[in-house]
Design an enzyme around this catalytic site. Structure first.
Site: not given
Ligand code: BUP
Length: 471
Positions: A18, A121
């Protein structure tokens, strides 16, 4: 005095798969002259600075990772988790970063450096609340493609009877025109039967609620492969949020498709690739940062690679695994096992690499495509987007072949045996289907690179995003 540059705050989730793409998109903003601050924690900071320190417009702001009872001492990244069962306490712990994060935003504003947005995120959904209290747009990043995101977010819209259908039954999503027939088994496992009392499900639902209420979404994909689904995906958001396809993010990195920098040349595996006689003859094998295979499965992979007879470079995450007796001697210089972190992009960009046996994490898919390398797909985590990505790669885009995941009668294959691996590798590297997939991957690689160049679809979308944020 010249006006100070616009300022973007980027807050990655602490998992390499990520974080890496968000560092790439940070570079895209920085290359356009914007100032970027990356929010991170003490033990994640060195990795981030190793990837960004040559960019004068990028800096980091470090806030503490909370001490959490259930997590191992010093754990600040999902890679430090001894088990997936600790994902929920990990995500929960990030919520305690809210106060220091807001402190950072407050300081930025009082220093006259108000961010035009926070890109954070999906798993850091709590940042929406912080952004709202400072009236800063929050942009979500998911780490998935448009189609997978749309499918995952639409599961709630399916007829209840779907839950009881069989694994191989086709599924019709009311709002989605999928480019291939979706089967129930393509949907991430557990999503249809998610138990809201499970901690991880509860946290994902919370994050999902924040997601659909955010200002917009920044998507690591590009118009040419997934543009058709952007509208379907956007319809799942409130407040007319837009999804900006500005990828592949990796192509904004210094390590773009045509680099081989001085630092990378010194890696022993790059030297090994340099020594390979045939251009495109090597298959790269890696199953990402999260997959764990049994010893037996590892041995089957080893034998399959040996039997296929093609040169290979195989990244093995386990430090404990040792190859079967006599294997090293039989394989000799034809195969290289690396039991360490590698620079995957350099391997995929190397002219000797001609195929990728992959778990189909979305980053790996985009990295392979962008370098024009076809894939042999082996989704390892059934509860993730990997099975969907694999089907998209092989059936939707035609840039890969699939390792069968189901046997006769549709039963799930638990161990993929050596013959199947051997056949897959042979077909990808030397067969007619592999040749076709390679041609398509190379064509798609050219489209991907064009997308991020001046006037390409992603380049224009990024301009549009910045314009929307600065008017
Ligand atoms: Br392993 C490994 N070097 O040795 P994905 C991975 N990577 O550069 P994920 C390395 O990590 P999911 C290594 O290039 C990619 O950018 C790789 O992301 C890099 O898979 C990233 O492919 C891995 O999305 O699983 O995160 O392991 O995304 O499905 O949760």
């Amino acid at each position: 005095a010249a006006p100070s540059p616009s300022h973007v705050v980027v807050f990655p989730y602490m998992a390499q798969g990520h974080t890496i793409p968000l560092l790439d998109i940070a570079k895209a903003f920085a290359n356009r002259g914007l100032k970027v601050t990356i929010i991170t924690t003490p033990s994640n900071a060195p990795f981030i600075s190793s990837k960004t320190s040559n960019h004068p417009n990028i800096s980091s702001s470090i806030i503490p990772f909370p001490r959490a009872q259930d997590l191992p001492e010093g754990c600040e990244n999902t890679a430090d988790l001894p088990s997936m069962a600790l994902l929920a306490p990990f995500v929960e712990a990030t919520k305690q970063m809210k106060q220091p994060f807001e402190g950072v935003l407050r300081d930025m504003i009082s220093d006259g450096c108000r961010p035009i947005c926070v890109i954070s995120d999906f798993f850091l959904g709590w940042t929406l609340d912080s952004c709202r209290s400072f009236r800063i747009p929050r942009i979500v990043y998911h780490g998935m493609g448009v189609l997978s995101m749309a499918i995952c977010k639409s599961v709630g819209l399916l007829a209840p009877s779907v839950k009881d259908s069989s694994d191989l039954d086709p599924i019709e999503f009311p709002n989605l025109n999928a480019p291939f027939t979706l089967l129930k088994s393509d949907i991430p496992e557990g999503l249809l039967h998610a138990n809201p009392d499970d901690d991880f499900v509860r946290l994902s639902l919370e994050a999902g609620e924040a997601d659909i209420n955010s200002w917009g979404v920044v998507v690591n994909s590009f118009e040419e492969i997934e543009g058709d689904h952007a509208g379907e995906f956007e319809s799942l958001y409130v407040n007319q949020a837009k999804a900006y396809c500005v990828g592949p993010f990796l192509l904004y990195d210094r390590l773009g498709y045509d680099h081989v920098g001085t630092e990378e040349q010194s890696y022993s595996y790059i030297k090994w690739l340099d020594d390979q006689a045939e251009s495109g003859g090597v298959i790269y094998v890696s199953f990402g940062t999260q997959s764990h295979f049994s010893e037996h499965q590892m041995d089957e992979i080893a034998s399959g690679l040996e039997m296929a007879g093609h040169p290979f470079i195989w990244v093995v995450r386990s430090k404990e695994w040792v190859p079967p007796d006599g294997w090293n001697a039989r394989v000799g210089r034809r195969g290289l096992v690396v039991q360490d972190w590698v620079d995957q992009r350099s391997i995929l960009a190397h002219p000797a690499t001609g195929g990728f046996l992959s778990h189909c994490g979305w980053n790996s898919v985009l990295e392979s495509l962008s370098m024009g390398v076809p894939l042999l797909t082996w989704p390892a985590l059934s509860f993730s987007d990997q099975p969907l990505n694999a089907k998209f790669v092989a059936v939707g885009l035609g840039v890969g072949l699939m390792i069968p995941q189901r046997g006769v009668g549709g039963e799930k294959i638990v161990t993929v045996d050596r013959d199947v691996i051997c056949d897959g590798v042979k077909e990808l590297m030397g067969g007619e289907e592999g040749r076709k997939a390679r041609e398509r991957a190379q064509a798609l690689g050219r489209l991907a690179r064009h997308a991020v160049e001046k006037g390409g679809s992603s380049d224009l979308k990024l301009d549009e995003l910045i314009e929307q944020l600065t008017i």
